[in-house]
Design a protein around this motif. Sequence first.
Motif: not given
Length: 291
Positions: A167-187
């Motif tokens: 999934r996309e998260l601004h500033g992150h490569v799609p599919g990284t752990l931070e883009a998938e499982a961080s608080g920012l990603a969850i929200e």
Amino acid sequence: MTKVLAIDIGGTKLSCGVVSEEGKLLDRAQTPTIGDGSADELYDALWNLTSSFGPFDQYEACGIGSAGPMRSGGALLSPLNIPAWRDFPLVERIERDTGLSTSAVGDVQALAVGEGWVGAAVGVPNFMAMVVSTGVGGGIVLDGRLLIGREGNAGHIGHVVVDTPGRELHGHVPGTLEAEASGLAIEAHTGQPAQKASDEVIAETARLVGQAAGSAINLLDLNLVVVAGGVALGFGDQFFELAQKEVDRICQLDFSKGAKIVPAGCGDEGPLIGAGGVGYRHIGQSVGGIS
């Protein structure tokens, strides 16, 4: 009593404290991180906090744990969630203003020092610390040595790919752990803060964290991963039970079977205790055998 000054730099708060040579946090204070200020305005906020811990000749050194990435072994900081600081020379500024010899490492590298010193990894020479919070980070101790890396960014497990295409998260490569499982990603993906996550979201977050942890265990011949951070700890026992199941599924090699993923032991004091440990390491003093 020997003491060091400890500083923790995060995307939501700046913290400062005093740590004894036994790894006890003697005093601390914090202030919100200025999200839209200039580089100097943010430093001024940190200095207003830090200056309240003077006089500085009572300390042996200063240790800093900071969100990354960083360059030149921690001399230049560019925290992803603090856009005002890009190649900011925080070590140089703190040394100038306090007169203390200062060292900086990544915030989760510092946490690893604290956990190996007085936390859940005491006596364990090979382990990884993780934080699952606003972002996701890591710090690795291998053969009793904290891994720093070429520029100071070793252990950055939040940017390991765990899902494709992801999934996309601004500033992150799609599919990284931070883009998938961080608080920012969850929200971003659910429209709700992590504190309101459903059982399904908790289970998926635990699976992805366990997947990353298990892969690191196999890669580095570890037997322990300790996890801190408001998301992981806030999800509680359910999160750790499901993450352990994923670690068990992945760690099937003879040397990795039985590896554990557990809550960090230092609680909310961990970042500052770890930063204090960084200060003691900087002056050659032992912190639980971690060099």
